[in-house]
Scaffold this active site. Structure first.
Site: not given
Ligand code: AHM
Ligand code: MG
Length: 330
Positions: A71, A77, A100-101, A119, A121-122, A278
């Site tokens: 990502d 983040d 996560e990072e 994680d 900042l999710d 997560e």
């Molecule tokens: P991230 O860790 O890159 O932020 O991804 C996790 C997030 C969750 O917070 C969320 O529920 C989901 O990805 C949303 O995914 P999508 O955009 O495919 O619906």
């Molecule tokens: Mg996340």
């Protein structure tokens, strides 16, 4: 010996005091776990301040780099990862961090007894658009003796071995919700005091609910069982609510009753969400509040992780809704 009776602390109790008062409930009551929770709370206050300033100063937008999951990293983040890593490193209670990072775990080379999965900042797609985001954390006790090299068995622990877990929601107000295996308590940040105060004692997820939270964009690639469950929700005229920030979607469903689904799909056979930082924490909170969490076949907390960034399909929420969905899956 007579059991001592615990007096429930009133709404408005500061988090520090609450943690101190409940310290002996921890399996290994030594003060270290309490200190870890305080370190996490402190770092989250710093992150909260940065999240709140995000629109004002130039800390928004992509960094131009990718994290391990591929990502695009946002500046916040990265900042949040730095804040939490710094707080947990300084404290000395944690010996290793899974984030996560970062691609592999971070060995803090100290005498700490705990392993943290976080994680920082999710909900990264929501950072730039002023929509709720969150921090998710899991705390494990290391298995091998302190002073010896950290092993896989210290890092790759099942969710059922979490000693505490929770999340911070940076939303219309900022909340910290955690469990140490004796129920779930929620604290709201009072910015003028700089304190989290108890606002949601002994949280219980409604047994059943009417909210379903799923990104239906991938509907055509979902397993048949998931499609059937979504048809059932629509026949019943349930309420569809999806923020796209796991913590925010989960928190709403915890309070109101609902189910959050991130299924496997043809594109992502293991789903999207990461088991270790997560799913596990939210599964622990859900179960402690009377809810349920599964990957469709197995209880989330029983899954033995094989790698740090492993993904899992995720169905979490009100017990009856999760069971109904599970019943329709192949
Ligand atoms: P991230 O860790 O890159 O932020 O991804 C996790 C997030 C969750 O917070 C969320 O529920 C989901 O990805 C949303 O995914 P999508 O955009 O495919 O619906
Ligand atoms: Mg996340």
């Amino acid at each position: 010996m007579m059991e001592s009776s615990r007096i429930a602390l009133p709404i408005g109790t500061a988090l520090d005091r609450f943690i101190k008062n409940n310290q002996e409930q921890f399996q290994y009551a030594s003060g270290e776990l309490s200190q870890l929770l305080r370190d996490i709370a402190l770092a989250s206050k710093v992150v909260n301040r940065e999240v709140n300033k995000a629109g004002l100063i130039d800390i928004m937008g992509p960094m131009g780099s990718m994290n391990t999951a591929g990502d695009q990293q946002q500046k916040l983040d990265v900042l949040a990862n730095i804040r939490f890593t710094r707080a947990l490193t300084k404290g000395g209670e944690a010996c290793a961090l899974i984030s996560e990072e970062t691609e592999s775990f971070v060995d803090l080379n100290n005498e700490g007894k705990y392993v943290i999965a976080i994680d920082p900042l999710d909900g990264s797609s929501n950072i730039d658009v002023n929509v709720s985001i969150g921090t998710i954390f899991s705390i494990y006790r290391r298995k091998t003796p302190v002073g010896t090299p950290i092993q896989d068995e210290d890092i790759l622990q099942k969710g059922s071995e979490q000693v505490a877990a929770g999340y911070v929601l940076y939303g219309s107000s900022t909340m910290l919700v955690y469990t140490a295996g004796h129920g779930v308590n929620g604290f709201t940040y009072e910015p003028s005091l700089g304190e989290y105060v108890l606002s949601h004692p002994d949280m219980k997820m409604p047994e059943d609910g009417k909210i379903f939270s799923v990104n239906e964009g991938g509907y055509h690639t979902f397993p048949e069982g998931v499609k059937k469950y979504l048809s059932y929700c629509k026949e019943k005229q349930f309420v569809g609510r999806y923020i796209g920030s796991l913590v925010a979607d989960f928190h709403r469903n915890l309070l109101k009753g609902g189910i959050y689904i991130y299924p496997a799909s043809a594109k992502a056979p293991e789903g999207k969400l990461r088991l270790m930082y997560e799913c596990n924490a939210l599964a622990f909170v859900a179960e402690q509040a009377g809810g349920k969490a599964t990957d469709g076949k197995r209880r989330i907390l029983d899954i033995q992780p094989k790698s740090l960034h492993q993904r899992a399909p995720f169905f979490v929420g009100s017990k009856q809704m999760v069971e109904m969905a599970e019943g329709l899956l192949d």
